[in-house]
Write an enzyme that holds these catalytic residues in place. Structure first.
Site, PDB file in Angstrom:
ATOM      1  N   SER A  29      21.825  44.935   8.683  1.00  0.00           N
ATOM      2  CA  SER A  29      21.091  44.196   9.721  1.00  0.00           C
ATOM      3  C   SER A  29      21.479  44.764  11.077  1.00  0.00           C
ATOM      4  O   SER A  29      22.551  45.397  11.208  1.00  0.00           O
ATOM      5  CB  SER A  29      21.490  42.717   9.661  1.00  0.00           C
ATOM      6  OG  SER A  29      21.020  42.016  10.790  1.00  0.00           O
ATOM      7  N   TYR A  40      27.525  35.660   8.559  1.00  0.00           N
ATOM      8  CA  TYR A  40      26.508  36.707   8.359  1.00  0.00           C
ATOM      9  C   TYR A  40      26.936  37.997   9.047  1.00  0.00           C
ATOM     10  O   TYR A  40      26.841  39.088   8.481  1.00  0.00           O
ATOM     11  CB  TYR A  40      25.181  36.198   8.931  1.00  0.00           C
ATOM     12  CG  TYR A  40      23.987  37.085   8.681  1.00  0.00           C
ATOM     13  CD1 TYR A  40      23.264  36.977   7.490  1.00  0.00           C
ATOM     14  CD2 TYR A  40      23.556  38.006   9.627  1.00  0.00           C
ATOM     15  CE1 TYR A  40      22.149  37.763   7.260  1.00  0.00           C
ATOM     16  CE2 TYR A  40      22.441  38.801   9.406  1.00  0.00           C
ATOM     17  CZ  TYR A  40      21.739  38.672   8.224  1.00  0.00           C
ATOM     18  OH  TYR A  40      20.629  39.463   7.996  1.00  0.00           O
TER      19      TYR A  40
HETATM   20  P1  NAD Z   1      14.363  36.477   1.735  1.00  0.00           P
HETATM   21  O1  NAD Z   1      14.973  35.115   1.746  1.00  0.00           O
HETATM   22  O2  NAD Z   1      12.885  36.612   1.620  1.00  0.00           O
HETATM   23  O3  NAD Z   1      15.022  37.369   0.599  1.00  0.00           O
HETATM   24  C1  NAD Z   1      16.324  37.219   0.146  1.00  0.00           C
HETATM   25  C2  NAD Z   1      16.333  37.583  -1.312  1.00  0.00           C
HETATM   26  O4  NAD Z   1      17.652  37.400  -1.812  1.00  0.00           O
HETATM   27  C3  NAD Z   1      15.398  36.688  -2.135  1.00  0.00           C
HETATM   28  O5  NAD Z   1      14.760  37.463  -3.123  1.00  0.00           O
HETATM   29  C4  NAD Z   1      16.376  35.698  -2.759  1.00  0.00           C
HETATM   30  O6  NAD Z   1      15.888  35.179  -3.979  1.00  0.00           O
HETATM   31  C5  NAD Z   1      17.559  36.604  -2.963  1.00  0.00           C
HETATM   32  N1  NAD Z   1      18.801  35.877  -3.181  1.00  0.00           N
HETATM   33  C6  NAD Z   1      19.345  34.867  -2.452  1.00  0.00           C
HETATM   34  N2  NAD Z   1      20.477  34.426  -3.024  1.00  0.00           N
HETATM   35  C7  NAD Z   1      20.651  35.182  -4.133  1.00  0.00           C
HETATM   36  C8  NAD Z   1      21.633  35.189  -5.165  1.00  0.00           C
HETATM   37  N3  NAD Z   1      22.645  34.333  -5.160  1.00  0.00           N
HETATM   38  N4  NAD Z   1      21.483  36.085  -6.167  1.00  0.00           N
HETATM   39  C9  NAD Z   1      20.444  36.940  -6.193  1.00  0.00           C
HETATM   40  N5  NAD Z   1      19.495  36.972  -5.251  1.00  0.00           N
HETATM   41  C10 NAD Z   1      19.597  36.095  -4.243  1.00  0.00           C
HETATM   42  O7  NAD Z   1      14.902  37.194   3.062  1.00  0.00           O
HETATM   43  P2  NAD Z   1      14.655  38.664   3.643  1.00  0.00           P
HETATM   44  O8  NAD Z   1      14.378  38.463   5.074  1.00  0.00           O
HETATM   45  O9  NAD Z   1      13.717  39.444   2.819  1.00  0.00           O
HETATM   46  O10 NAD Z   1      16.138  39.266   3.537  1.00  0.00           O
HETATM   47  C11 NAD Z   1      16.502  40.330   2.693  1.00  0.00           C
HETATM   48  C12 NAD Z   1      17.712  41.044   3.259  1.00  0.00           C
HETATM   49  O11 NAD Z   1      17.388  41.601   4.514  1.00  0.00           O
HETATM   50  C13 NAD Z   1      18.916  40.130   3.488  1.00  0.00           C
HETATM   51  O12 NAD Z   1      20.110  40.799   3.136  1.00  0.00           O
HETATM   52  C14 NAD Z   1      18.861  39.885   4.989  1.00  0.00           C
HETATM   53  O13 NAD Z   1      20.133  39.597   5.517  1.00  0.00           O
HETATM   54  C15 NAD Z   1      18.339  41.213   5.479  1.00  0.00           C
HETATM   55  N6  NAD Z   1      17.713  41.165   6.813  1.00  0.00           N
HETATM   56  C16 NAD Z   1      16.586  40.424   7.036  1.00  0.00           C
HETATM   57  C17 NAD Z   1      16.002  40.414   8.318  1.00  0.00           C
HETATM   58  C18 NAD Z   1      14.742  39.654   8.634  1.00  0.00           C
HETATM   59  O14 NAD Z   1      14.352  39.570   9.802  1.00  0.00           O
HETATM   60  N7  NAD Z   1      14.022  39.107   7.667  1.00  0.00           N
HETATM   61  C19 NAD Z   1      16.616  41.142   9.338  1.00  0.00           C
HETATM   62  C20 NAD Z   1      17.772  41.865   9.065  1.00  0.00           C
HETATM   63  C21 NAD Z   1      18.304  41.879   7.794  1.00  0.00           C
END
Ligand code: NAD
Length: 257
Positions: free
Chosen positions: A139, A152
């Site tokens: 991130s 986080y």
């Molecule tokens: P999201 O909530 O759509 O996806 C998260 C995924 O992780 C989902 O598929 C969920 O089912 C899975 N998950 C959660 N707990 C779990 C567990 N215990 N075991 C297995 N799977 C699990 O969110 P996203 O925005 O797609 O985030 C994905 C990644 O990207 C994360 O690591 C997040 O920190 C990172 N990220 C997101 C953003 C953003 O703006 N959306 C920005 C920077 C980083």
């Protein structure tokens, strides 16, 4: 770029960025393993849909990334791993002196410790096949901080550090390890927050997106899951064979500020 014949495992990929990354890897020809902690018909249907759309093998394997043994089982159950994308992640926002201990533990386990377990289990498979790519979805918060997100930010900085270490340990092998650092990405979860934020601030969609949600993103545009998938595919390409132990920001200029 053809990834035909490669097996890619993407943790946390039944929604958002993970699903977008899995789709782009499948589009490039990779067989993909989707994952989350649920075991619903729709999870398996997502994999079937990818298989049909892109003509690759696709499976969904349930494994809870908060548990070390399940992280390792995921890799073993997949039966091989050429590309590992560590994407599973959760968030909780609170001042550090009020931060619930169970939330701290869950964020550190899912966002950071899982990367240790899956990488440890995947590297022997990559070494056996003589090629490997580890792509960690960190991130902008792996490089910089904001208040109230201590767990986080600690976890994401940890993932960036771990990526460098894995890169050094594999530096003389045809294996690379890097972290992608997204800014704000338009996922269904983020999209769903827009109407409430519009109401809260009494602003129209464009103003709320630019002034509130993307306050720290100079481009004033969200990154997309397709862009993150494309960046992952690039890191799997021959052009990226000497890119290892580093971060690629996909953040519209956030970390340039
Ligand atoms: P999201 O909530 O759509 O996806 C998260 C995924 O992780 C989902 O598929 C969920 O089912 C899975 N998950 C959660 N707990 C779990 C567990 N215990 N075991 C297995 N799977 C699990 O969110 P996203 O925005 O797609 O985030 C994905 C990644 O990207 C994360 O690591 C997040 O920190 C990172 N990220 C997101 C953003 C953003 O703006 N959306 C920005 C920077 C980083």
């Amino acid at each position: 770029m053809s990834l035909t014949g490669k097996t890619a495992i993407v943790t946390g990929s039944n929604s958002g960025i993970g699903l977008g990354v899995a789709r782009e890897l499948a589009k490039a020809g990779a067989n993909v393993v989707l994952n989350s902690f649920t075991n619903r018909d729709e999870d398996h249907a997502l994999a079937a849909g990818i298989a049909e759309e892109f003509g690759v093998e696709a499976r969904y394997i349930k494994a809870d990334m908060s548990k070390g043994d399940e992280c390792r089982d995921l890799i073993d159950q997949a039966g091989g791993c050429d590309i590992l994308v560590n994407n599973a992640g959760i968030q909780h926002v609170a001042p550090i002196d009020e931060f619930p201990v169970d939330k701290w533990d869950a964020i550190i386990a899912i966002n950071m410790n899982s990367v240790f377990h899956t990488t440890a289990a995947a590297l022997p498979h990559m070494r056996k096949r003589g090629w490997g790519r580890v792509v960690n979805i960190a991130s902008a918060h792996g490089l910089t901080a904001s208040p109230f997100k201590s767990a986080y930010i600690a976890a994401k900085h940890g993932v960036v550090g771990m990526s460098k270490t894995v890169a050094l340990e594999t530096a003389q092998e045809p294996i690379t390890c890097n972290a992608i650092c997204p800014g704000y990405v338009l996922t269904p979860l983020v999209e769903a927050q827009i109407p409430d934020t519009m109401k809260e601030y009494g602003m129209d969609r464009e103003t709320v997106v630019k002034e509130v949600m993307l306050a720290r993103q100079p481009s004033k545009e969200f990154a997309t899951v397709e862009q993150l998938g494309g960046t992952t595919v690039f890191l799997c390409s021959d052009a990226a064979a000497q890119i290892t132990g580093t971060t690629i920001s996909v953040d519209g200029g956030w970390t340039a500020l």
